[in-house]
Write an enzyme that holds these catalytic residues in place. Sequence first.
Site, mmCIF file in Angstrom:
data_model
loop_
_atom_site.group_PDB
_atom_site.id
_atom_site.type_symbol
_atom_site.label_atom_id
_atom_site.label_comp_id
_atom_site.label_asym_id
_atom_site.label_seq_id
_atom_site.Cartn_x
_atom_site.Cartn_y
_atom_site.Cartn_z
ATOM 1 N N HIS A 1 1.051 -21.551 17.588
ATOM 2 C CA HIS A 1 0.845 -20.378 18.438
ATOM 3 C C HIS A 1 1.985 -19.377 18.281
ATOM 4 O O HIS A 1 3.143 -19.677 18.568
ATOM 5 C CB HIS A 1 0.748 -20.805 19.904
ATOM 6 C CG HIS A 1 0.192 -19.749 20.796
ATOM 7 N ND1 HIS A 1 -1.151 -19.611 21.037
ATOM 8 C CD2 HIS A 1 0.794 -18.765 21.487
ATOM 9 C CE1 HIS A 1 -1.356 -18.584 21.865
ATOM 10 N NE2 HIS A 1 -0.179 -18.057 22.142
ATOM 11 N N ASP B 1 2.489 -15.050 19.096
ATOM 12 C CA ASP B 1 1.866 -13.866 19.698
ATOM 13 C C ASP B 1 2.266 -12.561 19.028
ATOM 14 O O ASP B 1 2.187 -11.494 19.654
ATOM 15 C CB ASP B 1 2.223 -13.802 21.187
ATOM 16 C CG ASP B 1 1.327 -14.689 22.038
ATOM 17 O OD1 ASP B 1 0.107 -14.455 22.046
ATOM 18 O OD2 ASP B 1 1.851 -15.611 22.695
ATOM 19 N N GLU C 1 -7.021 -16.737 22.529
ATOM 20 C CA GLU C 1 -6.358 -17.309 23.703
ATOM 21 C C GLU C 1 -7.015 -16.788 24.975
ATOM 22 O O GLU C 1 -6.771 -15.669 25.399
ATOM 23 C CB GLU C 1 -4.863 -16.971 23.689
ATOM 24 C CG GLU C 1 -4.085 -17.704 24.765
ATOM 25 C CD GLU C 1 -2.595 -17.463 24.677
ATOM 26 O OE1 GLU C 1 -1.836 -18.251 25.277
ATOM 27 O OE2 GLU C 1 -2.173 -16.501 24.027
ATOM 28 N N HIS D 1 -6.651 -18.553 29.798
ATOM 29 C CA HIS D 1 -5.238 -18.198 29.791
ATOM 30 C C HIS D 1 -4.719 -18.526 31.190
ATOM 31 O O HIS D 1 -4.983 -19.608 31.709
ATOM 32 C CB HIS D 1 -5.033 -16.731 29.370
ATOM 33 C CG HIS D 1 -3.590 -16.399 29.135
ATOM 34 N ND1 HIS D 1 -2.916 -15.462 29.887
ATOM 35 C CD2 HIS D 1 -2.678 -16.904 28.258
ATOM 36 C CE1 HIS D 1 -1.660 -15.401 29.472
ATOM 37 N NE2 HIS D 1 -1.481 -16.267 28.486
ATOM 38 N N HIS E 1 -2.911 -24.178 28.605
ATOM 39 C CA HIS E 1 -3.227 -23.240 29.701
ATOM 40 C C HIS E 1 -4.283 -23.738 30.676
ATOM 41 O O HIS E 1 -4.416 -23.160 31.758
ATOM 42 C CB HIS E 1 -3.650 -21.856 29.176
ATOM 43 C CG HIS E 1 -2.521 -20.975 28.795
ATOM 44 N ND1 HIS E 1 -1.688 -20.385 29.722
ATOM 45 C CD2 HIS E 1 -2.075 -20.578 27.576
ATOM 46 C CE1 HIS E 1 -0.788 -19.659 29.093
ATOM 47 N NE2 HIS E 1 -0.980 -19.765 27.789
ATOM 48 N N HIS F 1 0.240 -24.953 22.387
ATOM 49 C CA HIS F 1 1.625 -24.709 22.812
ATOM 50 C C HIS F 1 1.829 -25.261 24.223
ATOM 51 O O HIS F 1 1.841 -24.521 25.191
ATOM 52 C CB HIS F 1 2.001 -23.230 22.709
ATOM 53 C CG HIS F 1 1.137 -22.259 23.464
ATOM 54 N ND1 HIS F 1 -0.237 -22.237 23.372
ATOM 55 C CD2 HIS F 1 1.458 -21.248 24.330
ATOM 56 C CE1 HIS F 1 -0.717 -21.269 24.144
ATOM 57 N NE2 HIS F 1 0.283 -20.667 24.740
ATOM 58 N N ASP G 1 5.236 -20.507 20.466
ATOM 59 C CA ASP G 1 4.931 -19.404 21.388
ATOM 60 C C ASP G 1 5.881 -18.232 21.210
ATOM 61 O O ASP G 1 6.163 -17.490 22.156
ATOM 62 C CB ASP G 1 4.920 -19.873 22.844
ATOM 63 C CG ASP G 1 4.135 -18.944 23.769
ATOM 64 O OD1 ASP G 1 3.373 -18.101 23.262
ATOM 65 O OD2 ASP G 1 4.288 -19.059 24.995
#
Length: 378
Positions: free
Chosen positions: A21, A23, A126, A153, A194, A215, A323
């Site tokens: 993961h 972003d 996500e 999420h 999540h 993650h 992450d």
Amino acid sequence: MSSSLEEARALLARWPVVDGHNDLPWALREQVRYDLDRRDIAADQSAHLHTDLPRLRAGGVGAQFWSVYVRADYAGDTAVSATLEQIDAVRQLTARYPDELRLAHTADEMEAARAEGRIASLMGAEGGHCINNSLATLRALYRLGVRYMTLTHNSTIDWADSATDEPRHQGLSAFGEEVVREMNRCGMLVDLSHVSADTMRDALRVGTAPVIFSHSSARAVCDHPRNIPDDVLAQLPANGGVAMATFVPKFVLPEAVEWTLRADENMRAHGLHHLDTTEAGMTVQRAFEAANPRPRATVATVADHLDHMREVAGVDHIGIGGDFDGTAFTTDGLADVAGYPNLVAELLDRNWSQTDLAKLTWQNAVRVLRAAEAVARR
């Protein structure tokens, strides 16, 4: 350089990291509206980002799941459109840097990228809000290259409970169960980071393919709802899945949990989202940190999670999901994507074998994607 760090870099040259993961696409959207000339990741972007190509190389990253995340307050067709824009951003990156990045859709393509010395680039959506309650949209995302979807999420959605919101379904709704089945039919990995613990358990009960946690770390080590309870970790051997430990301080260090809640409240008081990585957002975050010294997570903190996850789930069922560029604060020694050798060196010092580390960094993640493909074929 310590002998462990030298050994770690040598191991990563053969068995590079598959990171679950990152972003970067969202950071590019927030910071420069996808203007890749302004954030040329072929050059050092450490002033703005956790990620660029030189640091990916220094970190021994061989495959990256790029998150095509969109915020939970994006609803309906707005969420779908934003997800398509995120997918487009990943495709722009792979087209712009073809000597460094290779778009990958299968385990075989991941292995081919490694053989070529390129970084396999995969995509993970996500938050299930991005499909707008539509299995057809889910299938379309798969055809566009999305190879996992995180079911929620931070917010509970129409068909699945989030770890960090009020439950409405006690796990998955009937439609949520059908989403999991459809993902299995497509070959898209079900990502349980999540989601609530009940959603985790429901997905494991309903699904026929291995799951991932892209993650998430161990709840027994740091009691945060974003982490994985031991009873769920213990189900991974039968399921075949992989839990990819994250480095975010508030998920790995108990002392950082309350501090981060106050930091997030401070962001909201300034009218900002807690995931805001723009210069304005980071200025507010840095000022808060200067006035309120932050508890420091270290490489050893993350290694403690991996030790526990290996003990409960087994070495065949763990991986790494940093992450990066999705968090304002990072762990000492894991400040950006160049830090993975420090973690591998710490594990070597804890007597992890080369065989076990190869599973952690590369082999487990590739095996899980290949298994999902086999389920889809059946």
